[in-house]
Design a protein around this motif. Sequence first.
Motif, PDB file in Angstrom:
ATOM      1  N   ASN A 115       0.885  -1.575  -0.123  1.00  0.00           N
ATOM      2  CA  ASN A 115       0.238   0.192   0.213  1.00  0.00           C
ATOM      3  C   ASN A 115       0.805   1.558  -0.321  1.00  0.00           C
ATOM      4  O   ASN A 115       1.598   1.780   0.936  1.00  0.00           O
ATOM      5  N   PHE A 116       0.759   2.603  -0.934  1.00  0.00           N
ATOM      6  CA  PHE A 116       1.448   3.566  -1.604  1.00  0.00           C
ATOM      7  C   PHE A 116       0.628   4.098  -0.996  1.00  0.00           C
ATOM      8  O   PHE A 116      -0.246   4.834  -2.202  1.00  0.00           O
ATOM      9  N   GLU A 117       0.754   4.987   0.336  1.00  0.00           N
ATOM     10  CA  GLU A 117      -0.081   6.362   0.454  1.00  0.00           C
ATOM     11  C   GLU A 117       0.658   7.794   0.614  1.00  0.00           C
ATOM     12  O   GLU A 117       1.299   7.770   1.652  1.00  0.00           O
ATOM     13  N   PHE A 118      -0.047   8.494   0.216  1.00  0.00           N
ATOM     14  CA  PHE A 118       1.200  10.197  -0.351  1.00  0.00           C
ATOM     15  C   PHE A 118      -0.281  11.043   0.315  1.00  0.00           C
ATOM     16  O   PHE A 118      -1.061  11.031  -0.823  1.00  0.00           O
ATOM     17  N   ASN A 119       0.606  12.258   0.532  1.00  0.00           N
ATOM     18  CA  ASN A 119      -0.470  12.894   0.846  1.00  0.00           C
ATOM     19  C   ASN A 119       0.357  14.322  -0.641  1.00  0.00           C
ATOM     20  O   ASN A 119       0.762  13.912  -1.121  1.00  0.00           O
ATOM     21  N   PRO A 120      -0.265  15.408  -0.193  1.00  0.00           N
ATOM     22  CA  PRO A 120       0.037  16.078  -1.471  1.00  0.00           C
ATOM     23  C   PRO A 120       1.192  16.752  -1.984  1.00  0.00           C
ATOM     24  O   PRO A 120       2.639  17.831  -2.414  1.00  0.00           O
ATOM     25  N   ILE A 121       2.060  17.094  -0.121  1.00  0.00           N
ATOM     26  CA  ILE A 121       4.043  17.359  -0.279  1.00  0.00           C
ATOM     27  C   ILE A 121       4.986  16.458  -0.229  1.00  0.00           C
ATOM     28  O   ILE A 121       5.855  16.604   0.074  1.00  0.00           O
ATOM     29  N   GLY A 122       3.852  15.089  -0.611  1.00  0.00           N
ATOM     30  CA  GLY A 122       4.582  13.463  -0.869  1.00  0.00           C
ATOM     31  C   GLY A 122       5.506  12.835   0.374  1.00  0.00           C
ATOM     32  O   GLY A 122       5.906  12.290   0.197  1.00  0.00           O
ATOM     33  N   ALA A 123       5.167  13.214   0.897  1.00  0.00           N
ATOM     34  CA  ALA A 123       5.039  12.618   2.624  1.00  0.00           C
ATOM     35  C   ALA A 123       4.607  10.858   2.278  1.00  0.00           C
ATOM     36  O   ALA A 123       3.363  10.569   1.849  1.00  0.00           O
ATOM     37  N   GLY A 124       4.887   9.678   3.030  1.00  0.00           N
ATOM     38  CA  GLY A 124       4.190   9.034   2.146  1.00  0.00           C
ATOM     39  C   GLY A 124       4.568   7.825   3.046  1.00  0.00           C
ATOM     40  O   GLY A 124       5.261   8.517   4.224  1.00  0.00           O
TER      41      GLY A 124
END
Length: 229
Positions: A115-124
């Motif tokens: 599972n790859f989960e990322f937010n708009p500033i690239g934290a994952g």
Amino acid sequence: MRALCLNLVLLYMTNSIIISSVDLGIEELKGYQSLDKVLSAISWNEIAIANWSGDYPYVPQAKFRLAYDQNAIIIQYEIEEEVIKAQYYLHNDHIWEDSCVEFFISFDNKEHYYNFEFNPIGAGLIGYGTNIKAERSRLTEEQINQVEVFTCIERGKLGSKWNLIQYIPFNAFVHSEVTPAFLKENLIFANFYKCGDHLPKPHFLSWNKINHPTPNFHLPEFFGELVFE
């Protein structure tokens, strides 16, 4: 009765995507604009199924497209939503509470998945294992940093829009032997999601339909199919 049966079949059909290979050209020039240009001929896919619309009716616009080259899987997301939240900046934090896009993929017939989960500033956040949480583990910060992330955020009077491109090298799949040949020779299963657990309007959208009473993305039995050309 015949029409009803047909509708039920359509309701639970599995989505499938044919994925083309691309040539990035000069590796040193890799960036948001160059990757966006490379992906410009690839068709978009909607992340638009609100599986729990009764409790979470808000449906932001979310779509993705993907390709691959000799070294990586490349995914681009385009999101339009009322609020963009990016509170977390460290890997393996509570990324799903922010504006979040998620990519789950299985290379062994849905037995295990990433599972790859990322937010708009690239934290994952990247995890691996079965759908039993006690059997899942997370990749280290160093391993997550192998995924190159390029983002673009726009804010206007009518709403907010953000784009994210992930260049996921095959060696980021640390528990699997992934190569272009492997991808072409095997049926790969995946699902794509848009969520935001702690946004003003929480939402849980998927690309392939999930038949479950409460929000849960960790259900590989509802993954769709990826066919690599």
